[in-house]
Design a protein around this motif. Structure first.
Motif, PDB file in Angstrom:
ATOM      1  N   LEU A  34       3.113  89.168  99.196  1.00  0.00           N
ATOM      2  CA  LEU A  34       3.375  88.072 100.133  1.00  0.00           C
ATOM      3  C   LEU A  34       3.293  88.593 101.554  1.00  0.00           C
ATOM      4  N   ALA A  35       2.517  87.919 102.387  1.00  0.00           N
ATOM      5  CA  ALA A  35       2.441  88.241 103.803  1.00  0.00           C
ATOM      6  C   ALA A  35       3.361  87.301 104.577  1.00  0.00           C
ATOM      7  N   LEU A  36       4.159  87.872 105.450  1.00  0.00           N
ATOM      8  CA  LEU A  36       5.049  87.105 106.304  1.00  0.00           C
ATOM      9  C   LEU A  36       4.531  87.207 107.732  1.00  0.00           C
ATOM     10  N   MET A  37       4.046  86.079 108.259  1.00  0.00           N
ATOM     11  CA  MET A  37       3.447  86.057 109.585  1.00  0.00           C
ATOM     12  C   MET A  37       4.394  85.408 110.585  1.00  0.00           C
ATOM     13  N   GLY A  38       4.071  85.580 111.860  1.00  0.00           N
ATOM     14  CA  GLY A  38       4.880  84.987 112.925  1.00  0.00           C
ATOM     15  C   GLY A  38       4.668  85.743 114.219  1.00  0.00           C
ATOM     16  N   GLU A  39       4.980  85.084 115.323  1.00  0.00           N
ATOM     17  CA  GLU A  39       4.842  85.716 116.625  1.00  0.00           C
ATOM     18  C   GLU A  39       5.892  86.810 116.800  1.00  0.00           C
ATOM     19  N   SER A  40       5.672  87.686 117.772  1.00  0.00           N
ATOM     20  CA  SER A  40       6.671  88.705 118.107  1.00  0.00           C
ATOM     21  C   SER A  40       7.984  88.031 118.467  1.00  0.00           C
ATOM     22  N   GLY A  41       9.077  88.558 117.922  1.00  0.00           N
ATOM     23  CA  GLY A  41      10.389  87.982 118.195  1.00  0.00           C
ATOM     24  C   GLY A  41      10.751  86.794 117.330  1.00  0.00           C
ATOM     25  N   SER A  42       9.911  86.487 116.329  1.00  0.00           N
ATOM     26  CA  SER A  42      10.187  85.310 115.490  1.00  0.00           C
ATOM     27  C   SER A  42      11.210  85.594 114.402  1.00  0.00           C
ATOM     28  N   GLY A  43      11.559  86.861 114.193  1.00  0.00           N
ATOM     29  CA  GLY A  43      12.571  87.193 113.196  1.00  0.00           C
ATOM     30  C   GLY A  43      12.014  87.837 111.945  1.00  0.00           C
ATOM     31  N   LYS A  44      10.728  88.205 111.965  1.00  0.00           N
ATOM     32  CA  LYS A  44      10.111  88.797 110.768  1.00  0.00           C
ATOM     33  C   LYS A  44      10.808  90.099 110.367  1.00  0.00           C
ATOM     34  N   SER A  45      11.020  90.978 111.337  1.00  0.00           N
ATOM     35  CA  SER A  45      11.659  92.262 111.030  1.00  0.00           C
ATOM     36  C   SER A  45      13.110  92.060 110.602  1.00  0.00           C
ATOM     37  N   THR A  46      13.780  91.091 111.206  1.00  0.00           N
ATOM     38  CA  THR A  46      15.159  90.777 110.804  1.00  0.00           C
ATOM     39  C   THR A  46      15.202  90.387 109.331  1.00  0.00           C
ATOM     40  N   LEU A  47      14.254  89.545 108.918  1.00  0.00           N
ATOM     41  CA  LEU A  47      14.214  89.125 107.518  1.00  0.00           C
ATOM     42  C   LEU A  47      13.980  90.323 106.608  1.00  0.00           C
ATOM     43  N   LEU A  48      13.094  91.225 107.028  1.00  0.00           N
ATOM     44  CA  LEU A  48      12.809  92.407 106.215  1.00  0.00           C
ATOM     45  C   LEU A  48      14.041  93.303 106.089  1.00  0.00           C
ATOM     46  N   HIS A  49      14.772  93.485 107.196  1.00  0.00           N
ATOM     47  CA  HIS A  49      15.981  94.307 107.166  1.00  0.00           C
ATOM     48  C   HIS A  49      17.043  93.681 106.259  1.00  0.00           C
ATOM     49  N   LEU A  50      17.144  92.359 106.266  1.00  0.00           N
ATOM     50  CA  LEU A  50      18.084  91.686 105.370  1.00  0.00           C
ATOM     51  C   LEU A  50      17.667  91.873 103.918  1.00  0.00           C
ATOM     52  N   ALA A  51      16.367  91.763 103.646  1.00  0.00           N
ATOM     53  CA  ALA A  51      15.868  91.932 102.282  1.00  0.00           C
ATOM     54  C   ALA A  51      16.150  93.332 101.761  1.00  0.00           C
ATOM     55  N   ALA A  52      16.166  94.314 102.669  1.00  0.00           N
ATOM     56  CA  ALA A  52      16.428  95.701 102.283  1.00  0.00           C
ATOM     57  C   ALA A  52      17.915  96.018 102.219  1.00  0.00           C
ATOM     58  N   GLY A  53      18.759  95.069 102.574  1.00  0.00           N
ATOM     59  CA  GLY A  53      20.192  95.334 102.586  1.00  0.00           C
ATOM     60  C   GLY A  53      20.628  96.207 103.741  1.00  0.00           C
TER      61      GLY A  53
END
Length: 221
Positions: A34-53
């Motif tokens: 699954l690719a998660l797209m979005g502009e810079s600052g849209s929260g993509k990295s935040t979602l990834l950090h949450l997924a990793a605990g």
């Protein structure tokens, strides 16, 4: 493999609360990409950090391989990351004092899942065979990123999380790394969640979602 249900994350700022994620639902099955797209600052990295605990949501549930992350203490979440996750970031995060071979096997050793045959296979597939005794500073940027990918896959994780893994590479090197990543993910059978701002990078994935205004949607919606 990964399930996010009504996940919300807010950060305080001098201008007031910043709602980064607002009721996000996401499901990723075993072996799916699954690719998660979005502009810079849209929260993509935040979602990834949450997924990793690495962080916890303000509201909602995250289940990783059937375990609810919000009910686990940090030691258990760390153990889950070692055993089930591979992490690849835009910054390579290689250990400068360790050789190529030791960097590659580091995650697998921590997970107590080192497989010499798989390690040697990875070295060959990564184009790093014969470079075992070199150090990260002696490698090109593309070689360093391939090494980081190999390290993440050496422990045969069930889920690989990749945050803009080719962001520091030129287009030719990026294409080579992405082709190799896709091939090795297929070989290992793990699921892949990749954060990217590039439609070209997202195209080979099984699915693509766009994060905008804190919510997920299909591209074009």
């Amino acid at each position: 493999m990964l399930q996010l249900t009504d996940v919300t994350k807010t950060y305080p700022t001098p201008q007031g609360a910043l709602h980064v994620l607002d009721g996000v639902d996401l499901h990723l099955g075993a072996g799916e990409s699954l690719a998660l797209m979005g502009e810079s600052g849209s929260g993509k990295s935040t979602l990834l950090h949450l997924a990793a605990g690495l962080d916890l949501p303000d509201r909602g549930d995250i289940h990783l391989d059937g375990e609810r992350l919000s009910t686990l203490g940090e030691p258990r979440r760390a153990a889950l990351r070692r055993q089930q996750l591979g992490l690849v970031f835009q910054q390579f995060h290689l250990v400068p004092s360790l050789s190529v071979a030791d960097n590659l096997s580091l995650q697998a050793r921590l997970a107590e899942r080192e497989d010499n045959h798989w390690t040697q296979h990875l070295l060959a597939r990564l184009g790093l065979a014969g470079l075992n005794d070199r150090y990260p500073e002696q490698l090109s940027g593309g070689q360093q990123q391939r090494l980081a990918i190999g390290r993440a896959l050496a422990a045969k994780p069930r889920l690989l999380l990749a945050d803009e893994p080719t962001g520091n590479l030129d287009e030719t090197a990026a294409d080579e790394v992405l082709d190799l990543l896709a091939s090795l993910v297929d070989e290992s059978g793990c699921a892949l969640l990749m954060v990217t701002h590039s439609a070209r990078v997202a195209a080979p994935m099984d699915r693509c979602l766009r994060l905008q205004h804190g919510r997920l949607a299909e591209p074009g919606e």
